[in-house]
Design a protein around this motif. Structure first.
Motif, short mmCIF file in Angstrom:
data_model
loop_
_atom_site.label_atom_id
_atom_site.label_comp_id
_atom_site.label_asym_id
_atom_site.label_seq_id
_atom_site.Cartn_x
_atom_site.Cartn_y
_atom_site.Cartn_z
N THR A 56 -8.39 6.04 13.75
CA THR A 56 -8.98 7.36 13.52
C THR A 56 -10.34 7.37 14.19
O THR A 56 -10.97 6.33 14.37
N ILE A 57 -10.77 8.55 14.56
CA ILE A 57 -12.12 8.73 15.09
C ILE A 57 -12.72 9.92 14.37
O ILE A 57 -12.15 11.02 14.40
N ALA A 58 -13.80 9.68 13.65
CA ALA A 58 -14.47 10.73 12.86
C ALA A 58 -13.46 11.46 11.97
O ALA A 58 -13.39 12.68 11.98
N ASP A 59 -12.66 10.71 11.24
CA ASP A 59 -11.66 11.23 10.29
C ASP A 59 -10.51 12.00 10.95
O ASP A 59 -9.78 12.72 10.28
N ARG A 60 -10.37 11.88 12.25
CA ARG A 60 -9.24 12.50 12.94
C ARG A 60 -8.32 11.39 13.44
O ARG A 60 -8.78 10.42 14.04
N VAL A 61 -7.05 11.54 13.22
CA VAL A 61 -6.09 10.49 13.58
C VAL A 61 -5.86 10.51 15.10
O VAL A 61 -5.44 11.52 15.66
N LEU A 62 -6.18 9.37 15.73
CA LEU A 62 -5.87 9.21 17.15
C LEU A 62 -4.44 8.71 17.32
O LEU A 62 -3.71 9.17 18.19
N ARG A 63 -4.11 7.74 16.48
CA ARG A 63 -2.76 7.19 16.50
C ARG A 63 -2.42 6.73 15.10
O ARG A 63 -3.19 5.99 14.49
N PRO A 64 -1.29 7.18 14.56
CA PRO A 64 -0.92 6.73 13.20
C PRO A 64 -0.44 5.27 13.25
O PRO A 64 0.04 4.80 14.26
N ALA A 65 -0.58 4.60 12.12
CA ALA A 65 -0.08 3.23 12.01
C ALA A 65 1.44 3.29 11.88
O ALA A 65 1.98 4.09 11.13
N LEU A 66 2.12 2.43 12.63
CA LEU A 66 3.58 2.37 12.57
C LEU A 66 3.96 1.37 11.47
O LEU A 66 3.52 0.23 11.49
N VAL A 67 4.76 1.83 10.51
CA VAL A 67 5.09 0.99 9.36
C VAL A 67 6.57 1.10 9.00
O VAL A 67 7.25 2.05 9.40
N MET A 68 7.02 0.10 8.25
CA MET A 68 8.33 0.16 7.61
C MET A 68 8.07 0.45 6.12
O MET A 68 7.16 -0.15 5.53
N VAL A 69 8.84 1.33 5.55
CA VAL A 69 8.60 1.80 4.19
C VAL A 69 9.74 1.34 3.28
O VAL A 69 10.90 1.28 3.68
N SER A 70 9.37 1.05 2.03
CA SER A 70 10.35 0.60 1.04
C SER A 70 11.20 1.78 0.55
O SER A 70 10.67 2.84 0.22
N ALA A 71 12.51 1.53 0.48
CA ALA A 71 13.42 2.52 -0.09
C ALA A 71 13.73 2.17 -1.54
O ALA A 71 14.56 2.82 -2.17
N GLY A 72 13.07 1.16 -2.05
CA GLY A 72 13.35 0.72 -3.41
C GLY A 72 14.43 -0.35 -3.41
O GLY A 72 14.95 -0.74 -2.35
N GLN A 73 14.77 -0.83 -4.58
CA GLN A 73 15.79 -1.88 -4.67
C GLN A 73 17.17 -1.30 -4.47
O GLN A 73 17.48 -0.21 -4.96
N ALA A 74 17.98 -2.02 -3.74
CA ALA A 74 19.34 -1.54 -3.43
C ALA A 74 20.28 -1.80 -4.59
O ALA A 74 20.14 -2.60 -5.40
N ASP A 82 0.85 -1.21 0.00
CA ASP A 82 0.00 0.00 0.00
C ASP A 82 0.88 1.25 0.00
O ASP A 82 1.99 1.25 0.52
N ARG A 83 0.37 2.30 -0.60
CA ARG A 83 1.10 3.57 -0.68
C ARG A 83 1.23 4.18 0.72
O ARG A 83 0.27 4.21 1.49
N PHE A 84 2.40 4.66 1.06
CA PHE A 84 2.63 5.32 2.36
C PHE A 84 1.90 6.65 2.38
O PHE A 84 2.03 7.47 1.48
N ASP A 85 1.09 6.87 3.43
CA ASP A 85 0.33 8.11 3.60
C ASP A 85 0.81 8.78 4.89
O ASP A 85 0.51 8.31 5.99
N PRO A 86 1.54 9.88 4.79
CA PRO A 86 2.08 10.52 6.00
C PRO A 86 1.01 11.06 6.94
O PRO A 86 1.30 11.35 8.10
N HIS A 87 -0.22 11.20 6.45
CA HIS A 87 -1.31 11.68 7.31
C HIS A 87 -1.85 10.58 8.20
O HIS A 87 -2.40 10.86 9.27
N LEU A 88 -1.70 9.32 7.76
CA LEU A 88 -2.24 8.19 8.51
C LEU A 88 -1.17 7.24 9.04
O LEU A 88 -1.44 6.46 9.94
N HIS A 89 0.01 7.30 8.45
CA HIS A 89 1.08 6.36 8.80
C HIS A 89 2.28 7.10 9.37
O HIS A 89 2.51 8.26 9.03
N GLN A 90 3.03 6.37 10.20
CA GLN A 90 4.30 6.91 10.70
C GLN A 90 5.38 5.91 10.33
O GLN A 90 5.34 4.75 10.75
N ALA A 91 6.35 6.36 9.54
CA ALA A 91 7.44 5.48 9.10
C ALA A 91 8.48 5.35 10.21
O ALA A 91 9.01 6.35 10.68
#
Length: 197
Positions: A179-197, A148-157
């Motif tokens: 989220t509660i009523a479209d307001r972020v209570l806690r962002p999802a903690l994720v690891m994000v791809s940096a692409g192929q090394a 899934d695409r990383f969304d800085p409004h909902l996710h924390q890398a």
């Protein structure tokens, strides 16, 4: 041709002629129609009635102003009370939804000699109650899947790692967000791809 007795210059008139009385008469008379016009346009009675009408109107405006000011003050006070009540009782609905969850947990702990299967079924039932409470109060999970695409409004890398996945996509979910009523209570903690090394 002028006669020898007439002066050539008007200022050189004969000083023996007294014109002061004539001047006083002219000054006193002024514009004789002006006072009469003033008396006709604004008689004393009309001026006093105009003044009293204006004073009554000012009194009405003042009373209207005081009423409007009092109304604004009442609206402000009611708004403050509403905000205080909303703060105090805003979680009431959510708390009511959580009471059955607490009851289920307490019931599960009070029973002894349960099998592992019974414990599992009880925990699943309690989780369903909790999910119902969340739905009732517009609380939603934020759980992006791999790719899934990383969304800085909902996710924390937490970190960026080399991956076969496209750059800027989620590699791994570490912790769900909410989220509660479209307001972020806690962002999802994720690891994000940096692409192929």
């Amino acid at each position: 041709m002028s006669s020898p007795k007439e002066p050539l210059d008007p200022q050189q008139q004969d000083p023996s002629v007294d014109t002061s009385e004539q001047l006083e008469v002219n000054l006193d008379s002024g514009n004789p129609g002006e006072d009469a016009l003033q008396d006709q346009a604004f008689p004393q009675e009309d001026l006093s009635s105009l003044l009293s009408e204006a004073q009554e109107q000012v009194a009405r405006y003042h009373e209207d102003l005081l009423r409007a000011k009092a109304e604004v003050e009442n609206i402000r006070r009611r708004a403050q009370e509403d905000v205080a009540k909303a703060r105090k009782f805003g979680t009431e609905s959510f708390a009511e939804s959580l009471i059955p969850v607490k009851d289920s947990l307490e019931a599960a702990l009070s029973l002894s000699d349960q099998t592992a299967q019974a414990w599992k079924e009880g925990v699943e039932a309690t989780l369903r109650q909790l999910n119902t409470a969340f739905e009732r109060n517009a609380m939603k999970e934020v759980a992006p899947g791999q790719g899934d695409r990383f969304d800085p409004h909902l996710h924390q890398a937490i970190s960026s790692v080399p991956s076969e996945l496209p750059e800027g996509t989620v590699v791994q979910l570490l912790q769900k967000g909410y989220t509660i009523a479209d307001r972020v209570l806690r962002p999802a903690l994720v690891m994000v791809s940096a692409g192929q090394a």
